[in-house]
Scaffold this motif. Structure first.
Motif, PDB file in Angstrom:
ATOM      1  N   SER A  80       0.840  -1.198   0.000  1.00 46.73           N
ATOM      2  CA  SER A  80       0.000   0.000   0.000  1.00 46.73           C
ATOM      3  C   SER A  80       0.873   1.246   0.000  1.00 46.73           C
ATOM      4  O   SER A  80       1.067   1.883   1.028  1.00 46.73           O
ATOM      5  N   PRO A  81       1.396   1.611  -1.165  1.00 44.76           N
ATOM      6  CA  PRO A  81       2.296   2.754  -1.246  1.00 44.76           C
ATOM      7  C   PRO A  81       1.568   4.095  -1.394  1.00 44.76           C
ATOM      8  O   PRO A  81       2.097   5.037  -1.967  1.00 44.76           O
ATOM      9  N   ILE A  82       0.322   4.160  -0.901  1.00 39.28           N
ATOM     10  CA  ILE A  82      -0.484   5.372  -1.062  1.00 39.28           C
ATOM     11  C   ILE A  82      -0.020   6.438  -0.073  1.00 39.28           C
ATOM     12  O   ILE A  82       0.399   6.139   1.037  1.00 39.28           O
ATOM     13  N   GLN A  83      -0.127   7.694  -0.471  1.00 38.26           N
ATOM     14  CA  GLN A  83       0.211   8.799   0.415  1.00 38.26           C
ATOM     15  C   GLN A  83      -0.678   8.750   1.653  1.00 38.26           C
ATOM     16  O   GLN A  83      -1.897   8.643   1.556  1.00 38.26           O
ATOM     17  N   PRO A  84      -0.096   8.822   2.853  1.00 41.00           N
ATOM     18  CA  PRO A  84      -0.897   8.727   4.072  1.00 41.00           C
ATOM     19  C   PRO A  84      -1.682  10.003   4.353  1.00 41.00           C
ATOM     20  O   PRO A  84      -1.313  11.087   3.896  1.00 41.00           O
ATOM     21  N   PHE A  85      -2.749   9.838   5.085  1.00 43.21           N
ATOM     22  CA  PHE A  85      -3.564  10.958   5.574  1.00 43.21           C
ATOM     23  C   PHE A  85      -3.871  11.958   4.462  1.00 43.21           C
ATOM     24  O   PHE A  85      -3.750  13.173   4.631  1.00 43.21           O
ATOM     25  N   GLN A  86      -4.324  11.455   3.350  1.00 39.60           N
ATOM     26  CA  GLN A  86      -4.512  12.301   2.173  1.00 39.60           C
ATOM     27  C   GLN A  86      -5.661  13.286   2.313  1.00 39.60           C
ATOM     28  O   GLN A  86      -5.722  14.278   1.569  1.00 39.60           O
ATOM     29  N   SER A  87      -6.592  13.062   3.282  1.00 37.28           N
ATOM     30  CA  SER A  87      -7.726  13.980   3.456  1.00 37.28           C
ATOM     31  C   SER A  87      -7.718  14.683   4.816  1.00 37.28           C
ATOM     32  O   SER A  87      -8.574  15.538   5.063  1.00 37.28           O
ATOM     33  N   LEU A  88      -6.774  14.339   5.697  1.00 42.14           N
ATOM     34  CA  LEU A  88      -6.800  14.848   7.067  1.00 42.14           C
ATOM     35  C   LEU A  88      -6.609  16.360   7.094  1.00 42.14           C
ATOM     36  O   LEU A  88      -5.647  16.895   6.538  1.00 42.14           O
ATOM     37  N   GLU A  89      -7.539  17.054   7.809  1.00 47.49           N
ATOM     38  CA  GLU A  89      -7.488  18.510   7.913  1.00 47.49           C
ATOM     39  C   GLU A  89      -7.234  18.992   9.342  1.00 47.49           C
ATOM     40  O   GLU A  89      -6.677  20.068   9.539  1.00 47.49           O
ATOM     41  N   LYS A  90      -7.651  18.195  10.327  1.00 46.81           N
ATOM     42  CA  LYS A  90      -7.505  18.617  11.720  1.00 46.81           C
ATOM     43  C   LYS A  90      -6.968  17.462  12.550  1.00 46.81           C
ATOM     44  O   LYS A  90      -7.547  16.372  12.553  1.00 46.81           O
ATOM     45  N   LEU A  91      -5.867  17.689  13.262  1.00 49.85           N
ATOM     46  CA  LEU A  91      -5.209  16.650  14.062  1.00 49.85           C
ATOM     47  C   LEU A  91      -4.970  17.182  15.465  1.00 49.85           C
ATOM     48  O   LEU A  91      -4.377  18.258  15.642  1.00 49.85           O
TER      49      LEU A  91
END
Length: 364
Positions: free
Chosen positions: A293-304
């Motif tokens: 799974s070489p997908i970019q992580p947290f591709q939609s995360l806006e608030k952490l």
């Protein structure tokens, strides 16, 4: 502007909505929605204006202080509520003297939302469900086919009645410690709260087995796991097939020393992690990236948000870096909150690799 909106809402709902504190004339037989301020002692005559409210659909107490102790007249329980046969929303939450419900409550055949949290109930009639000291749910729970929301947070329930899978309308299910919920089939379930009543776990493997078997439907949008006593998070939490999860909260999971690999949840927008006492390092496992799974992580995360992480010392990036093959670890992150993480080193350096960051809040 805020007052104008409130005035407009009150005008539009006039005749159908009613607050006991507002002394205005109403055609009570037309009123459908009731709210009132919960007091320490809610006596029977307080509800006298409701006599004749045969169309009432909502019975909703409110309070500015959710932790105050309140008491409700037994006459309201035994006489008034069973007579309101059109009720769809009923809350008796935080009434400390509510320890039994009358059998006549079964007259509320249209009931969709029932909140009995933080009451003294130990057992319910065979047509209903709820509460803080509750150890067993009634066998006939499966008959509540119109039930949309079930909250048994903070109870001592150890199993669910059989055939709970019949509750096809169930959309929100707060935690129970059981294996018979058949949650994968509940395609309308959008919000899910898993909460353990006792933070001290006697068997971490059993805790994990329970959580593994509580895998919800992939249509889930909001998930909260609180006071989980296992040392590892469930396998299904790392599954990118949960493509609809937008909000995830992990709180008081005090025995977990590794973060779950949640970076591959494609729709995740808000992530809040609080009081994970054993976590010292957030490493590459957090991002969920691997050869398969070489997908970019947290591709939609806006608030952490991280809060009260007393032992957290190190935050390791995934290894791709801002100029790597897959771009930054948090490409859309706009808000980062770090509260009471006294041992954490290098958080400001990490923030330099957040291209969309608008707000950074650090406090100790």
């Amino acid at each position: 502007m805020h007052d104008l909106i409130i005035d407009l809402a009150m005008f539009m709902s006039k005749g159908f909505s009613y607050r006991l504190e507002v002394r205005e004339s109403h055609e009570i037989e037309r009123v459908r929605h009731l709210s009132y301020a919960r007091e320490e002692f809610d006596v029977a005559h307080k509800f006298d204006p409701l006599k004749g409210a045969k169309c009432l659909r909502t019975f909703l107490p409110t309070s500015l202080n959710p932790y105050e102790k309140c008491y409700l007249s037994k006459q309201v329980l035994q006489v008034l509520l069973p007579s309101l046969r059109c009720l769809r929303v009923l809350s008796l939450s935080r009434y400390k003297n509510v320890n039994v419900l009358p059998d006549s409550i079964e007259n509320l055949i249209h009931l969709r939302y029932l909140d009995l949290s933080y009451t003294a109930l130990e057992r319910l009639p065979d047509v209903l469900c709820g509460c803080k000291s509750l150890t067993k749910l009634p066998v006939d729970m499966r008959k509540l086919i119109n039930l949309h929301h079930l909250d048994v947070s903070g109870t001592k329930i150890v199993e669910m009645p059989v055939q709970m899978g019949r509750l096809k309308s169930l959309r929100t299910l707060a935690a129970f410690d059981a294996l018979q919920g058949n949650l994968k089939d509940k395609k309308d379930l959008k919000g899910f709260v898993l909460e353990w009543s006792d933070e001290d776990a006697d068997d971490s493997l059993k805790e994990k087995d329970v959580l593994d078997n509580l895998q919800p439907c992939v249509n889930l949008e909001k998930l909260t796991i609180r006071s989980y006593g296992g040392t590892q998070f469930p396998n299904w939490l790392r599954d990118s097939s949960f493509f609809n999860i937008q909000v995830l909260r992990l709180k008081d999971c005090s025995y977990c020393w590794l973060m779950p690999p949640i970076g591959q949840l494609p729709a995740l927008k808000k992530l809040r992690i609080k009081r994970m006492k054993l976590v010292k390092t957030i490493g590459v496992e957090f991002y969920g990236r691997n050869e398969d799974s070489p997908i970019q992580p947290f591709q939609s995360l806006e608030k952490l948000q991280f809060g009260e992480m007393a032992e957290w010392e190190e935050w390791v990036p995934s290894g791709s870096g801002s100029g790597g093959e897959y771009g930054p670890d948090f490409p859309r992150l706009q808000e980062l909150f770090l509260k009471d993480c006294p041992k954490l080193r290098g958080s400001l350096l990490l923030a330099c690799h957040l291209p969309c960051l608008k707000k950074l809040w650090v406090s100790t």
